[in-house]
Scaffold this active site. Structure first.
Site, PDB file in Angstrom:
ATOM      1  N   ASP A  97       0.869  -1.181   0.000  1.00 21.67           N
ATOM      2  CA  ASP A  97       0.000   0.000   0.000  1.00 21.67           C
ATOM      3  C   ASP A  97       0.900   1.223   0.000  1.00 21.67           C
ATOM      4  OD1 ASP A  97      -2.400  -1.414   0.001  1.00 21.67           O
ATOM      5  OD2 ASP A  97      -2.548  -1.440   2.172  1.00 21.67           O
ATOM      6  N   ASP A 100      -7.030  -1.262  -4.788  1.00 17.46           N
ATOM      7  CA  ASP A 100      -8.075  -0.849  -3.848  1.00 17.46           C
ATOM      8  C   ASP A 100      -9.008   0.194  -4.461  1.00 17.46           C
ATOM      9  OD1 ASP A 100      -6.870  -2.516  -1.959  1.00 17.46           O
ATOM     10  OD2 ASP A 100      -5.717  -0.878  -1.064  1.00 17.46           O
TER      11      ASP A 100
END
Length: 152
Positions: free
Chosen positions: A103, A132
Protein backbone atom coordinates in the site's frame (compact mmCIF):
# COMPACT_ATOMS: atom_id res chain seq x y z
CA UNK A 1 -10.99 -8.98 -20.57
CA UNK A 2 -8.52 -6.28 -21.65
CA UNK A 3 -9.86 -3.98 -18.95
CA UNK A 4 -9.12 -6.57 -16.25
CA UNK A 5 -5.61 -7.21 -17.60
CA UNK A 6 -4.99 -3.46 -17.78
CA UNK A 7 -6.05 -2.95 -14.15
CA UNK A 8 -3.87 -5.83 -12.93
CA UNK A 9 -0.91 -4.52 -14.96
CA UNK A 10 -1.34 -0.95 -13.70
CA UNK A 11 -1.66 -2.13 -10.11
CA UNK A 12 1.38 -4.41 -10.20
CA UNK A 13 3.44 -1.81 -12.07
CA UNK A 14 2.72 0.92 -9.52
CA UNK A 15 3.51 -1.45 -6.64
CA UNK A 16 6.76 -2.46 -8.32
CA UNK A 17 7.77 1.17 -8.85
CA UNK A 18 7.00 2.07 -5.24
CA UNK A 19 9.05 -0.90 -4.01
CA UNK A 20 11.96 0.23 -6.23
CA UNK A 21 11.85 3.96 -5.43
CA UNK A 22 10.46 4.31 -1.89
CA UNK A 23 11.88 2.48 1.11
CA UNK A 24 9.38 0.49 3.17
CA UNK A 25 8.05 2.77 5.91
CA UNK A 26 9.16 5.92 4.06
CA UNK A 27 6.57 8.69 3.68
CA UNK A 28 6.98 11.26 0.89
CA UNK A 29 4.85 14.39 0.79
CA UNK A 30 3.24 14.97 -2.63
CA UNK A 31 0.80 17.79 -1.83
CA UNK A 32 1.52 19.91 1.22
CA UNK A 33 0.33 18.07 4.35
CA UNK A 34 -2.46 16.28 2.46
CA UNK A 35 -1.30 13.64 -0.04
CA UNK A 36 1.63 11.29 0.49
CA UNK A 37 3.35 8.25 -0.92
CA UNK A 38 3.82 6.03 2.11
CA UNK A 39 5.22 2.58 1.42
CA UNK A 40 3.84 -0.04 3.80
CA UNK A 41 3.23 -3.79 3.65
CA UNK A 42 -0.29 -4.81 4.61
CA UNK A 43 -0.29 -8.38 5.94
CA UNK A 44 -4.01 -8.35 6.65
CA UNK A 45 -7.08 -7.02 4.91
CA UNK A 46 -8.42 -3.45 5.04
CA UNK A 47 -6.63 -1.34 7.68
CA UNK A 48 -4.37 -4.36 8.29
CA UNK A 49 -7.33 -6.10 9.94
CA UNK A 50 -7.21 -9.89 10.16
CA UNK A 51 -3.41 -9.86 10.20
CA UNK A 52 -2.24 -13.39 10.90
CA UNK A 53 -5.24 -14.88 9.09
CA UNK A 54 -3.56 -15.21 5.71
CA UNK A 55 -5.27 -18.49 4.75
CA UNK A 56 -8.72 -17.09 5.49
CA UNK A 57 -8.00 -13.91 3.52
CA UNK A 58 -6.83 -16.01 0.55
CA UNK A 59 -9.97 -18.20 0.71
CA UNK A 60 -12.25 -15.14 0.81
CA UNK A 61 -10.29 -13.64 -2.09
CA UNK A 62 -10.72 -16.80 -4.18
CA UNK A 63 -14.46 -16.83 -3.44
CA UNK A 64 -14.74 -13.15 -4.42
CA UNK A 65 -12.74 -13.63 -7.60
CA UNK A 66 -14.83 -16.67 -8.56
CA UNK A 67 -18.07 -14.76 -7.91
CA UNK A 68 -16.92 -11.86 -10.11
CA UNK A 69 -16.00 -14.26 -12.94
CA UNK A 70 -19.46 -15.87 -12.79
CA UNK A 71 -21.15 -12.45 -12.83
CA UNK A 72 -19.10 -11.44 -15.86
CA UNK A 73 -19.98 -14.69 -17.64
CA UNK A 74 -23.66 -13.98 -16.94
CA UNK A 75 -23.14 -10.53 -18.47
CA UNK A 76 -23.98 -8.64 -15.29
CA UNK A 77 -22.57 -5.12 -14.87
CA UNK A 78 -19.44 -5.82 -16.86
CA UNK A 79 -17.54 -2.65 -15.95
CA UNK A 80 -18.27 -2.91 -12.22
CA UNK A 81 -17.29 -6.56 -11.98
CA UNK A 82 -14.25 -6.04 -14.24
CA UNK A 83 -13.05 -3.30 -11.86
CA UNK A 84 -13.63 -5.56 -8.84
CA UNK A 85 -11.95 -8.51 -10.51
CA UNK A 86 -8.91 -6.56 -11.73
CA UNK A 87 -8.34 -5.07 -8.29
CA UNK A 88 -8.88 -8.36 -6.50
CA UNK A 89 -6.49 -10.22 -8.80
CA UNK A 90 -3.81 -7.53 -8.40
CA UNK A 91 -3.91 -7.74 -4.62
CA UNK A 92 -4.23 -11.55 -4.68
CA UNK A 93 -1.10 -11.98 -6.84
CA UNK A 94 0.94 -9.93 -4.42
CA UNK A 95 -0.54 -11.65 -1.38
CA UNK A 96 0.36 -15.07 -2.84
CA UNK A 97 3.84 -13.99 -3.95
CA UNK A 98 4.92 -11.97 -0.89
CA UNK A 99 2.41 -12.75 1.86
CA UNK A 100 1.47 -9.06 2.01
CA UNK A 101 0.10 -6.30 -0.19
CA UNK A 102 1.99 -3.09 -0.95
CA UNK A 103 0.00 0.00 0.00
CA UNK A 104 1.33 3.45 -0.77
CA UNK A 105 -1.36 6.08 -1.34
CA UNK A 106 -2.18 8.11 1.76
CA UNK A 107 -4.57 11.02 2.09
CA UNK A 108 -4.34 12.93 5.36
CA UNK A 109 -7.73 14.60 5.62
CA UNK A 110 -8.51 17.00 8.47
CA UNK A 111 -11.21 16.03 10.93
CA UNK A 112 -12.47 18.98 12.93
CA UNK A 113 -15.40 17.47 14.77
CA UNK A 114 -16.60 16.73 18.26
CA UNK A 115 -18.12 13.42 17.14
CA UNK A 116 -16.29 10.65 19.01
CA UNK A 117 -16.67 8.08 16.22
CA UNK A 118 -15.26 10.43 13.60
CA UNK A 119 -12.35 11.30 15.88
CA UNK A 120 -11.56 7.58 16.26
CA UNK A 121 -11.70 7.16 12.49
CA UNK A 122 -9.26 10.07 12.19
CA UNK A 123 -6.62 7.81 13.76
CA UNK A 124 -7.30 5.01 11.24
CA UNK A 125 -6.86 6.70 7.89
CA UNK A 126 -6.50 4.33 4.97
CA UNK A 127 -3.32 3.69 3.06
CA UNK A 128 -4.27 2.05 -0.21
CA UNK A 129 -3.11 1.10 -3.70
CA UNK A 130 -4.40 1.14 -7.27
CA UNK A 131 -6.18 -2.23 -6.84
CA UNK A 132 -8.07 -0.85 -3.85
CA UNK A 133 -9.26 2.13 -5.92
CA UNK A 134 -10.67 -0.18 -8.60
CA UNK A 135 -12.29 -2.44 -6.01
CA UNK A 136 -13.99 0.60 -4.46
CA UNK A 137 -15.08 1.97 -7.85
CA UNK A 138 -16.38 -1.44 -8.94
CA UNK A 139 -18.41 -1.83 -5.76
CA UNK A 140 -19.79 1.69 -6.18
CA UNK A 141 -20.77 1.09 -9.82
CA UNK A 142 -22.49 -2.20 -8.97
CA UNK A 143 -24.32 -0.65 -6.01
CA UNK A 144 -25.55 2.35 -8.00
CA UNK A 145 -26.63 0.21 -10.94
CA UNK A 146 -28.51 -2.13 -8.59
CA UNK A 147 -30.29 0.80 -6.93
CA UNK A 148 -31.28 2.43 -10.22
CA UNK A 149 -32.39 -0.86 -11.81
CA UNK A 150 -34.73 -1.55 -8.89
CA UNK A 151 -36.26 1.92 -9.24
CA UNK A 152 -37.04 1.33 -12.92
Amino acid sequence: MYLIIGIVFLDLLTKYLICQKVKEGQKIEIVKKRYFLWHIKNKGAAYNSFEGHTKEIKVVSIIGITYCVFQLIKGKNKVGYAFLLGGAIGNFIERIKYGAVTDFLFWDFPCKTKNTLLKKLQNHKPIFNVADIFILLGALIITLQTIFQKEN
